[in-house]
Design an enzyme around this catalytic site. Structure first.
Site, PDB file in Angstrom:
ATOM      1  N   ASP A 167      -7.027  -5.942   4.247  1.00 35.27           N
ATOM      2  CA  ASP A 167      -6.390  -4.628   4.188  1.00 35.27           C
ATOM      3  C   ASP A 167      -6.390  -3.951   5.556  1.00 35.27           C
ATOM      4  O   ASP A 167      -7.457  -3.637   6.096  1.00 35.27           O
ATOM      5  CB  ASP A 167      -7.150  -3.767   3.156  1.00 35.27           C
ATOM      6  N   GLY A 168      -5.178  -3.716   6.090  1.00 39.06           N
ATOM      7  CA  GLY A 168      -5.040  -2.961   7.334  1.00 39.06           C
ATOM      8  C   GLY A 168      -4.340  -3.743   8.428  1.00 39.06           C
ATOM      9  O   GLY A 168      -4.811  -4.803   8.840  1.00 39.06           O
ATOM     10  N   GLY A 169      -3.179  -3.247   8.832  1.00 41.25           N
ATOM     11  CA  GLY A 169      -2.458  -3.874   9.945  1.00 41.25           C
ATOM     12  C   GLY A 169      -1.884  -5.244   9.625  1.00 41.25           C
ATOM     13  O   GLY A 169      -1.661  -6.051  10.531  1.00 41.25           O
ATOM     14  N   MET A 219      -8.728   8.671  -0.737  1.00 41.21           N
ATOM     15  CA  MET A 219      -9.590   9.094   0.379  1.00 41.21           C
ATOM     16  C   MET A 219     -10.092  10.512   0.132  1.00 41.21           C
ATOM     17  O   MET A 219      -9.318  11.371  -0.304  1.00 41.21           O
ATOM     18  CB  MET A 219      -8.793   9.073   1.681  1.00 41.21           C
ATOM     19  N   HIS A 245      -8.235   1.437  -4.334  1.00 45.70           N
ATOM     20  CA  HIS A 245      -9.211   1.311  -3.244  1.00 45.70           C
ATOM     21  C   HIS A 245      -9.853   2.675  -3.023  1.00 45.70           C
ATOM     22  O   HIS A 245      -9.210   3.580  -2.480  1.00 45.70           O
ATOM     23  CB  HIS A 245      -8.445   0.819  -1.994  1.00 45.70           C
ATOM     24  N   SER A 269       0.841  -1.193   0.000  1.00 41.46           N
ATOM     25  CA  SER A 269       0.000   0.000   0.000  1.00 41.46           C
ATOM     26  C   SER A 269       0.879   1.247   0.000  1.00 41.46           C
ATOM     27  O   SER A 269       1.588   1.544   0.960  1.00 41.46           O
ATOM     28  CB  SER A 269      -0.900   0.004   1.243  1.00 41.46           C
ATOM     29  N   GLY A 280      -9.020   4.822   6.618  1.00 49.28           N
ATOM     30  CA  GLY A 280      -8.694   6.244   6.746  1.00 49.28           C
ATOM     31  C   GLY A 280      -7.222   6.498   7.012  1.00 49.28           C
ATOM     32  O   GLY A 280      -6.702   7.542   6.651  1.00 49.28           O
ATOM     33  N   PHE A 281      -6.568   5.537   7.643  1.00 56.37           N
ATOM     34  CA  PHE A 281      -5.179   5.750   8.017  1.00 56.37           C
ATOM     35  C   PHE A 281      -4.374   4.464   7.904  1.00 56.37           C
ATOM     36  O   PHE A 281      -4.908   3.382   8.156  1.00 56.37           O
ATOM     37  CB  PHE A 281      -5.083   6.269   9.464  1.00 56.37           C
ATOM     38  N   GLY A 282      -3.105   4.623   7.587  1.00 52.60           N
ATOM     39  CA  GLY A 282      -2.192   3.488   7.614  1.00 52.60           C
ATOM     40  C   GLY A 282      -1.669   3.305   9.034  1.00 52.60           C
ATOM     41  O   GLY A 282      -1.919   4.136   9.918  1.00 52.60           O
ATOM     42  N   GLY A 283      -0.992   2.214   9.264  1.00 49.83           N
ATOM     43  CA  GLY A 283      -0.290   2.016  10.542  1.00 49.83           C
ATOM     44  C   GLY A 283      -1.170   1.685  11.725  1.00 49.83           C
ATOM     45  O   GLY A 283      -0.757   1.848  12.869  1.00 49.83           O
ATOM     46  N   GLY A 324       1.019  -2.001   4.053  1.00 46.08           N
ATOM     47  CA  GLY A 324       1.566  -0.651   3.931  1.00 46.08           C
ATOM     48  C   GLY A 324       2.787  -0.482   4.792  1.00 46.08           C
ATOM     49  O   GLY A 324       3.932  -0.651   4.352  1.00 46.08           O
ATOM     50  N   SER A 325       2.551  -0.186   6.090  1.00 44.32           N
ATOM     51  CA  SER A 325       3.660   0.082   7.014  1.00 44.32           C
ATOM     52  C   SER A 325       4.634  -1.083   7.094  1.00 44.32           C
ATOM     53  O   SER A 325       5.846  -0.864   7.179  1.00 44.32           O
ATOM     54  CB  SER A 325       3.125   0.342   8.414  1.00 44.32           C
ATOM     55  N   HIS A 337      -1.166  -1.235  -4.288  1.00 46.12           N
ATOM     56  CA  HIS A 337      -2.462  -0.890  -3.688  1.00 46.12           C
ATOM     57  C   HIS A 337      -2.476   0.623  -3.468  1.00 46.12           C
ATOM     58  O   HIS A 337      -1.625   1.168  -2.751  1.00 46.12           O
ATOM     59  CB  HIS A 337      -2.619  -1.640  -2.362  1.00 46.12           C
ATOM     60  N   MET A 376     -11.996   5.031  -1.137  1.00 44.80           N
ATOM     61  CA  MET A 376     -12.676   5.315   0.129  1.00 44.80           C
ATOM     62  C   MET A 376     -13.340   6.676  -0.023  1.00 44.80           C
ATOM     63  O   MET A 376     -12.930   7.674   0.589  1.00 44.80           O
ATOM     64  CB  MET A 376     -11.656   5.296   1.282  1.00 44.80           C
ATOM     65  N   MET A 422     -11.814  -5.024   5.308  1.00 41.52           N
ATOM     66  CA  MET A 422     -11.025  -4.053   6.067  1.00 41.52           C
ATOM     67  C   MET A 422     -10.752  -4.617   7.459  1.00 41.52           C
ATOM     68  O   MET A 422     -11.683  -4.969   8.186  1.00 41.52           O
ATOM     69  CB  MET A 422     -11.784  -2.722   6.198  1.00 41.52           C
TER      70      MET A 422
HETATM   71  C1  DX5 Z   1      -6.532   2.071   5.295  1.00 41.65           C
HETATM   72  C2  DX5 Z   1      -6.031   1.722   3.926  1.00 41.65           C
HETATM   73  C3  DX5 Z   1      -4.977   0.683   3.930  1.00 41.65           C
HETATM   74  C4  DX5 Z   1      -3.700   1.130   4.583  1.00 41.65           C
HETATM   75  C5  DX5 Z   1      -2.914  -0.079   5.001  1.00 41.65           C
HETATM   76  O1  DX5 Z   1      -7.551   2.985   5.180  1.00 41.65           O
HETATM   77  O2  DX5 Z   1      -7.094   1.235   3.130  1.00 41.65           O
HETATM   78  O3  DX5 Z   1      -4.710   0.208   2.611  1.00 41.65           O
HETATM   79  O4  DX5 Z   1      -2.926   1.919   3.736  1.00 41.65           O
HETATM   80  O5  DX5 Z   1      -1.816   0.345   5.710  1.00 41.65           O
HETATM   81  P1  DX5 Z   1      -1.166  -0.526   6.883  1.00 41.65           P
HETATM   82  O6  DX5 Z   1      -0.691  -1.793   6.226  1.00 41.65           O
HETATM   83  O7  DX5 Z   1      -0.062   0.336   7.375  1.00 41.65           O
HETATM   84  O8  DX5 Z   1      -2.241  -0.782   7.886  1.00 41.65           O
HETATM   85 ZN    ZN Z   2      -6.590   0.170   1.203  1.00 40.48          ZN
END
Ligand code: DX5
Ligand code: ZN
Length: 223
Positions: free
Chosen positions: A175-177, A37, A66, A8, A142-145, A197-198, A33, A68, A137
């Site tokens: 997707d996420g964490g 947003m 993606h 991501s 809304g946010f990574g990490g 992502g992170s 990815h 959002m 999800m």
């Molecule tokens: C969250 C995003 C994810 C996010 C994943 O709203 O849809 O794609 O970037 O990031 P990590 O892997 O850091 O949770």
């Molecule tokens: Zn995503």
């Protein structure tokens, strides 16, 4: 099918996008990815179709976009033109999901539907055969990490069952964490695509992190 890994880009260093894309191009990753947003569907604003188009010029792998955003149907064509190969809209953002899914398919892209953590997978029962990918999800979007929500694991199993019952070919994306600490459990539950992502871009050696995510379950896949 061997699972796919989709880094991501939200977690990438945007001052070094060319290098970050080159790194993923040269890695074992399967897709990019891209998180769009709008500050309305989610409490954050990232980037839109112009940036996606620029990224398409850097990417040598499919773009998994993606959305959002509210009223995603208005922008399907624009994101397709910008270079999206998979376009994922949120169940919660569509009054007429059937129409939007078919709009995406008519554009030539693969159609994805994302579900927020609180949205039950059973709601997709009457549409599952038309959907190419379901994005579960595992954080509130809304946010990574953010921290992985563990109730996602039984949701993956339920969705896998729903797909099997309908004899559909839908891919399950999580997707996420997602990272090395939970990827094996996620894959065992039935996921096909890991978004990371992170755990990729903040790693000391991102290409190695991707390779490790790809290697999980490698043994059992070959038998
Ligand atoms: C969250 C995003 C994810 C996010 C994943 O709203 O849809 O794609 O970037 O990031 P990590 O892997 O850091 O949770
Ligand atoms: Zn995503």
């Amino acid at each position: 099918m061997k699972h796919l890994v989709a880094p991501s880009v939200l977690a990438a260093d945007f001052t070094r996008l060319r290098e970050e894309f080159a790194l993923v191009n040269e890695s074992e990753a399967d897709w990019f990815h891209l998180d769009v947003m709008d500050g309305r569907f989610v409490p954050n604003i990232s980037f839109g179709m112009f940036v996606v188009e620029f990224m398409a010029g850097l990417a040598e792998k499919p773009l998994d976009v993606h959305l959002m955003i509210v009223e995603p149907e208005k922008y399907v064509e624009a994101f397709r033109k910008a270079g999206a190969d998979v376009i994922t809209v949120h169940y919660e953002a569509c009054d007429h999901l059937h129409r939007v899914v078919h709009l995406i398919k008519e554009s030539g892209a693969k159609a994805g539907v994302a579900l927020n953590p609180h949205t039950p997978v059973g709601l997709l029962e009457d549409l599952i055969e038309d959907i190419d990918l379901v994005c579960l999800m595992s954080v509130n979007p809304g946010f990574g990490g953010q921290k992985f929500i563990y109730q996602t694991i039984p949701k993956i199993r339920k969705l896998k069952e729903l797909i099997a019952v309908h004899n559909a070919r839908t891919l399950i994306e999580v997707d996420g964490g997602v990272g090395l600490q939970n990827a094996e459990k996620i894959l065992q539950a039935g996921a096909d695509v890991l978004v990371a992502g992170s755990s990729v871009f903040k790693a000391e050696r991102p290409a190695e992190a991707i390779a490790q995510l790809k290697a999980i379950g490698g043994q059992s896949w070959s038998v």
